[in-house]
Motif scaffolding. Structure first.
Motif, PDB file in Angstrom:
ATOM      1  N   SER A  92     -14.856   0.355   4.167  1.00 55.89           N
ATOM      2  CA  SER A  92     -14.395  -0.425   5.314  1.00 55.89           C
ATOM      3  C   SER A  92     -14.855  -1.884   5.240  1.00 55.89           C
ATOM      4  O   SER A  92     -14.326  -2.735   5.963  1.00 55.89           O
ATOM      5  CB  SER A  92     -14.887   0.209   6.620  1.00 55.89           C
ATOM      6  N   ASP A  93     -15.834  -2.170   4.375  1.00 51.06           N
ATOM      7  CA  ASP A  93     -16.311  -3.547   4.201  1.00 51.06           C
ATOM      8  C   ASP A  93     -15.514  -4.305   3.138  1.00 51.06           C
ATOM      9  O   ASP A  93     -15.798  -5.473   2.867  1.00 51.06           O
ATOM     10  CB  ASP A  93     -17.787  -3.550   3.790  1.00 51.06           C
ATOM     11  N   ASP A 134      -7.410  -7.888  -1.959  1.00 53.67           N
ATOM     12  CA  ASP A 134      -6.844  -9.239  -1.914  1.00 53.67           C
ATOM     13  C   ASP A 134      -5.686  -9.376  -2.886  1.00 53.67           C
ATOM     14  O   ASP A 134      -5.809  -9.035  -4.066  1.00 53.67           O
ATOM     15  CB  ASP A 134      -7.933 -10.251  -2.281  1.00 53.67           C
ATOM     16  N   ARG A 176      -4.023   0.683  -2.122  1.00 47.60           N
ATOM     17  CA  ARG A 176      -5.393   0.349  -1.732  1.00 47.60           C
ATOM     18  C   ARG A 176      -6.390   1.351  -2.318  1.00 47.60           C
ATOM     19  O   ARG A 176      -7.417   0.955  -2.891  1.00 47.60           O
ATOM     20  CB  ARG A 176      -5.524   0.311  -0.203  1.00 47.60           C
ATOM     21  N   TRP A 226       0.838  -1.192   0.000  1.00 50.59           N
ATOM     22  CA  TRP A 226       0.000   0.000   0.000  1.00 50.59           C
ATOM     23  C   TRP A 226       0.888   1.262   0.000  1.00 50.59           C
ATOM     24  O   TRP A 226       0.711   2.172   0.785  1.00 50.59           O
ATOM     25  CB  TRP A 226      -0.989   0.008   1.146  1.00 50.59           C
ATOM     26  N   SER A 270     -17.822  -7.801  -4.973  1.00 52.11           N
ATOM     27  CA  SER A 270     -16.814  -8.813  -4.664  1.00 52.11           C
ATOM     28  C   SER A 270     -17.105 -10.060  -5.487  1.00 52.11           C
ATOM     29  O   SER A 270     -18.058 -10.778  -5.206  1.00 52.11           O
ATOM     30  CB  SER A 270     -16.857  -9.126  -3.162  1.00 52.11           C
ATOM     31  N   ASN A 277     -11.987 -12.345   2.439  1.00 50.58           N
ATOM     32  CA  ASN A 277     -10.532 -12.256   2.380  1.00 50.58           C
ATOM     33  C   ASN A 277      -9.901 -12.852   3.630  1.00 50.58           C
ATOM     34  O   ASN A 277      -8.870 -13.536   3.556  1.00 50.58           O
ATOM     35  CB  ASN A 277     -10.108 -10.798   2.224  1.00 50.58           C
ATOM     36  N   ALA A 278     -10.520 -12.614   4.783  1.00 49.12           N
ATOM     37  CA  ALA A 278     -10.003 -13.193   6.027  1.00 49.12           C
ATOM     38  C   ALA A 278     -10.087 -14.711   5.992  1.00 49.12           C
ATOM     39  O   ALA A 278      -9.188 -15.410   6.477  1.00 49.12           O
ATOM     40  CB  ALA A 278     -10.779 -12.642   7.218  1.00 49.12           C
ATOM     41  N   ASP A 305     -14.474  -8.196   3.017  1.00 42.68           N
ATOM     42  CA  ASP A 305     -13.399  -8.326   4.002  1.00 42.68           C
ATOM     43  C   ASP A 305     -13.372  -9.682   4.694  1.00 42.68           C
ATOM     44  O   ASP A 305     -12.303 -10.281   4.853  1.00 42.68           O
ATOM     45  CB  ASP A 305     -13.444  -7.184   5.017  1.00 42.68           C
ATOM     46  N   ASN A 306     -14.549 -10.207   5.085  1.00 51.02           N
ATOM     47  CA  ASN A 306     -14.506 -11.485   5.799  1.00 51.02           C
ATOM     48  C   ASN A 306     -14.207 -12.658   4.872  1.00 51.02           C
ATOM     49  O   ASN A 306     -13.714 -13.696   5.313  1.00 51.02           O
ATOM     50  CB  ASN A 306     -15.778 -11.720   6.614  1.00 51.02           C
ATOM     51  N   ASP A 356     -11.761  -5.446   1.442  1.00 52.39           N
ATOM     52  CA  ASP A 356     -10.311  -5.642   1.522  1.00 52.39           C
ATOM     53  C   ASP A 356      -9.744  -5.708   0.115  1.00 52.39           C
ATOM     54  O   ASP A 356     -10.447  -6.054  -0.838  1.00 52.39           O
ATOM     55  CB  ASP A 356      -9.972  -6.951   2.238  1.00 52.39           C
ATOM     56  N   ALA A 360     -10.602  -6.044  -5.150  1.00 56.33           N
ATOM     57  CA  ALA A 360     -11.412  -5.557  -4.033  1.00 56.33           C
ATOM     58  C   ALA A 360     -12.490  -6.590  -3.735  1.00 56.33           C
ATOM     59  O   ALA A 360     -13.347  -6.859  -4.580  1.00 56.33           O
ATOM     60  CB  ALA A 360     -12.041  -4.214  -4.391  1.00 56.33           C
TER      61      ALA A 360
END
Length: 219
Positions: free
Chosen positions: A107-108, A112, A69, A58, A96, A154-155, A151-152, A110, A148
């Motif tokens: 914020s929702d 990747d 990002r 980033w 996504s 990607n986690a 987020d979850n 990530d 993009a």
């Protein structure tokens, strides 16, 4: 701002476009998914010494105040992204493709690394210079390197390879395998035997016969 192709249209379009889910960058030659797989070196992974800090990411490579990002968020928003001070993206609309979800709050979302940093390390990047690892971690020059995504999701993916994790949408598995292979080909990263076995299964039938522009070499 670094120029990237805007790669999303609608969720339904994404589900039916197969490997054309994202437009690949132009290239002088084409290559099939099976050829991508056949051209990769198979060897055991180098599983020691990884630290995320070894891949500075980033960064603002072109000095326009937008780090990697923010560049991705702006490029992949299907509406005109709202951007505040210091190139902070405030809102937009991101689909996504791993799970088909759409988000308007950054914020929702990530960013990747399709081939995760640790996976890259294990597959050859341990031998690179820090400068090359920085270029890999911020690869805005190849449209399939960074995405993009939710987020979850990607986690959940974390640093797993396709033998350990695939996107929730089964309809994307062929495209995901091809994107994975394209990034590994671009950066001359190896694959291990279990990874190769899974990728071979994913490419069975027409998937492996899909042709894409040959990924340009990373450097």
């Amino acid at each position: 701002m670094t120029s990237r192709t805007r790669r999303f249209a609608t969720v339904l379009a994404a589900l039916f476009l197969g490997v054309q889910l994202h437009a690949a960058p132009a290239s002088a030659a084409s290559i099939t998914a099976n050829q991508l797989l056949a051209g990769l070196t198979v060897r055991a992974e180098h599983t020691t010494g990884y630290n995320r800090d070894l891949f500075p990411h980033w960064v603002d490579a072109d000095g326009d105040s937008c780090d990697t990002r923010e560049e991705i968020l702006i490029a992949e928003s299907t509406t005109s992204a709202s951007v505040g001070a210091a190139c902070k993206v405030l809102s937009g609309s991101w689909t996504s493709w791993y799970d088909g979800a759409t988000w308007t709050n950054p914020s929702d979302v990530d960013i990747d690394h399709v081939v995760a940093l640790k996976e890259a390390w294990d597959s050859g990047a341990h031998a690179w210079t820090t400068a090359k690892r920085t270029r890999y971690a911020n690869d805005l020059d190849y449209a399939w390197s960074l995405d993009a995504i939710t987020d979850n999701v990607n986690a959940s993916k974390s640093d797993k390879d396709p033998a350990q994790w695939l996107p929730p949408l089964a309809a994307t598995h062929c495209s995901y395998a091809i994107h994975w292979l394209a990034v590994k080909h671009r950066w001359q990263l190896s694959i291990d035997t279990t990874e190769k076995s899974t990728l071979t299964s994913l490419l069975a039938g027409s998937c492996g016969q899909q042709s894409i522009p040959e990924p340009p070499p990373g450097s």
